[in-house]
Structures are given as C-alpha cells and as structure tokens.
Design a protein around this motif. Structure first.
Motif, PDB file in Angstrom:
ATOM      1  N   GLU A  92       0.863  -1.178   0.000  1.00  0.00           N
ATOM      2  CA  GLU A  92       0.000   0.000   0.000  1.00  0.00           C
ATOM      3  C   GLU A  92       0.897   1.225   0.000  1.00  0.00           C
ATOM      4  OE1 GLU A  92      -3.280   2.315   2.778  1.00  0.00           O
ATOM      5  OE2 GLU A  92      -2.824   0.214   3.199  1.00  0.00           O
ATOM      6  N   ILE A  94       1.227   5.719  -1.232  1.00  0.00           N
ATOM      7  CA  ILE A  94       0.696   6.969  -1.752  1.00  0.00           C
ATOM      8  C   ILE A  94       1.799   7.594  -2.596  1.00  0.00           C
ATOM      9  CG2 ILE A  94      -0.119   9.300  -1.226  1.00  0.00           C
ATOM     10  CD1 ILE A  94      -1.281   8.130   1.394  1.00  0.00           C
ATOM     11  N   ARG A 106      -2.852  12.911  -5.372  1.00  0.00           N
ATOM     12  CA  ARG A 106      -2.416  11.774  -4.558  1.00  0.00           C
ATOM     13  C   ARG A 106      -2.996  10.502  -5.150  1.00  0.00           C
ATOM     14  NH1 ARG A 106      -2.530  11.991   1.603  1.00  0.00           N
ATOM     15  NH2 ARG A 106      -3.761  10.188   1.115  1.00  0.00           N
ATOM     16  N   LEU A 107      -2.137   9.551  -5.448  1.00  0.00           N
ATOM     17  CA  LEU A 107      -2.552   8.230  -5.903  1.00  0.00           C
ATOM     18  C   LEU A 107      -2.339   7.283  -4.723  1.00  0.00           C
ATOM     19  CD1 LEU A 107      -3.294   6.047  -8.013  1.00  0.00           C
ATOM     20  CD2 LEU A 107      -0.864   5.972  -8.599  1.00  0.00           C
ATOM     21  N   HIS A 108      -3.429   6.850  -4.098  1.00  0.00           N
ATOM     22  CA  HIS A 108      -3.378   5.925  -2.960  1.00  0.00           C
ATOM     23  C   HIS A 108      -3.816   4.569  -3.489  1.00  0.00           C
ATOM     24  CE1 HIS A 108      -4.627   5.165   1.524  1.00  0.00           C
ATOM     25  NE2 HIS A 108      -3.711   4.310   1.087  1.00  0.00           N
ATOM     26  N   GLU A 109      -2.917   3.599  -3.425  1.00  0.00           N
ATOM     27  CA  GLU A 109      -3.180   2.308  -4.063  1.00  0.00           C
ATOM     28  C   GLU A 109      -2.685   1.158  -3.196  1.00  0.00           C
ATOM     29  OE1 GLU A 109      -2.517   1.957  -8.385  1.00  0.00           O
ATOM     30  OE2 GLU A 109      -1.284   0.205  -7.922  1.00  0.00           O
ATOM     31  N   ARG A 110      -3.392   0.050  -3.292  1.00  0.00           N
ATOM     32  CA  ARG A 110      -2.925  -1.233  -2.756  1.00  0.00           C
ATOM     33  C   ARG A 110      -2.629  -2.102  -3.966  1.00  0.00           C
ATOM     34  NH1 ARG A 110      -7.208  -3.189  -0.229  1.00  0.00           N
ATOM     35  NH2 ARG A 110      -6.824  -1.917   1.593  1.00  0.00           N
ATOM     36  N   SER A 111      -1.346  -2.382  -4.175  1.00  0.00           N
ATOM     37  CA  SER A 111      -0.911  -3.148  -5.342  1.00  0.00           C
ATOM     38  C   SER A 111      -0.638  -4.590  -4.953  1.00  0.00           C
ATOM     39  CB  SER A 111       0.371  -2.544  -5.927  1.00  0.00           C
ATOM     40  OG  SER A 111       0.140  -1.254  -6.408  1.00  0.00           O
ATOM     41  N   GLY A 125      -3.575  -3.196  -9.195  1.00  0.00           N
ATOM     42  CA  GLY A 125      -3.741  -2.337  -8.028  1.00  0.00           C
ATOM     43  C   GLY A 125      -5.167  -1.884  -7.841  1.00  0.00           C
ATOM     44  N   GLN A 126      -5.496  -1.614  -6.601  1.00  0.00           N
ATOM     45  CA  GLN A 126      -6.820  -1.108  -6.242  1.00  0.00           C
ATOM     46  C   GLN A 126      -6.640   0.286  -5.666  1.00  0.00           C
ATOM     47  OE1 GLN A 126      -8.612  -3.121  -2.933  1.00  0.00           O
ATOM     48  NE2 GLN A 126     -10.588  -2.155  -3.230  1.00  0.00           N
ATOM     49  N   HIS A 127      -7.316   1.264  -6.266  1.00  0.00           N
ATOM     50  CA  HIS A 127      -7.249   2.626  -5.758  1.00  0.00           C
ATOM     51  C   HIS A 127      -8.046   2.713  -4.458  1.00  0.00           C
ATOM     52  CE1 HIS A 127      -5.440   4.630  -9.332  1.00  0.00           C
ATOM     53  NE2 HIS A 127      -5.780   3.453  -9.848  1.00  0.00           N
ATOM     54  N   LEU A 128      -7.457   3.340  -3.474  1.00  0.00           N
ATOM     55  CA  LEU A 128      -8.091   3.469  -2.159  1.00  0.00           C
ATOM     56  C   LEU A 128      -8.560   4.889  -1.915  1.00  0.00           C
ATOM     57  CD1 LEU A 128      -5.468   1.374  -0.188  1.00  0.00           C
ATOM     58  CD2 LEU A 128      -7.701   0.623  -1.012  1.00  0.00           C
TER      59      LEU A 128
END
Length: 128
Positions: A92, A94, A106-111, A125-128
């Motif tokens: 995870e 940013i 801001r790109l907040h992602e769980r890859s 990835g999933q954008h959070l």
C-alpha cells in the motif's frame, strides 16, 4: 555522473537503489519492486514498467510519453508491505504527482505482486 538521491524516497543514491533493478537485478521483495516502478515512472522508463508487469495483466501497449503534458512525480510514501503467501504480496502506498501547472494529485493504491521464478512482478492495483 554525480550522485543523486533515488526518486523512490529511500534516502539512498539512485545507483545503489532502483538503478540496480532497472539494470536487471531482481527485486528483493515486492516493496523493492514497487519502489523501482515508481522510480521508473519518475524517470520515464516505460520498458522497465512493461518488463516488471505480470504477463497475465500486462497491457499490450504502454506509452509514458503519451501524456501531454507529462506527469511530474513529487514523492512516494509506502504505508504497508505484506507477504500474503509464499509467492504473493501487497504493497500500500501513496504517490504524489502533478500534471502541468495543476494541483498535486495523490494516488493511494494497494498493489498486488507475484513472485515467479525468483522475480517479483506487478499484478494489479486497487485505488483506495
């Protein structure tokens, strides 16, 4: 060439950090691969991004130069790195960037990443 900080924010010199991976060394873990991919975006290394993308989710075409104006990458913050199985992991993060004279984004992602024959690859990835 003078020493320069790695774009990934590791506080190490680029030549001793992401450049090693960009030159072909395998990533030690999914976080190292994710950091090297961020640096590849910042440095415009599109082929590295494709090469480090898992074959099952890799786009047929990927052109970093297509964006006009291009993104300027401003910083990376890794929030969490977790091994989810023997050959999978999640990171995870940013990432901050700006396009042209616009406001920072801001790109907040769980890859998700997968280990294949000793090499980590980005899955999705999933954008959070």
């Amino acid at each position: 060439m003078a020493a320069s900080s790695c774009p990934c924010g590791s506080d190490r010199d680029y030549s001793q950090c992401c450049r090693l991976l960009h030159d072909g060394a395998p990533a030690a873990d999914a976080e190292a691969l994710m950091r090297s991919r961020y640096s590849a975006y910042a440095l415009g290394l599109g082929q590295y991004l494709l090469d480090s993308w898992h074959a099952s989710t890799r786009p047929v075409e990927f052109d970093l130069d297509a964006a006009d104006p291009p993104a300027t990458w401003l910083g990376l913050s890794v929030k969490r790195h977790q091994r989810t199985s023997a050959d999978t992991a999640e990171v995870e993060f940013i990432a901050r960037y700006r396009v042209g004279g616009g406001s920072a984004v801001r790109l907040h992602e769980r890859s998700r990443f997968q280990l294949v024959h000793g090499h980590w690859f980005y899955l999705d990835g999933q954008h959070l």
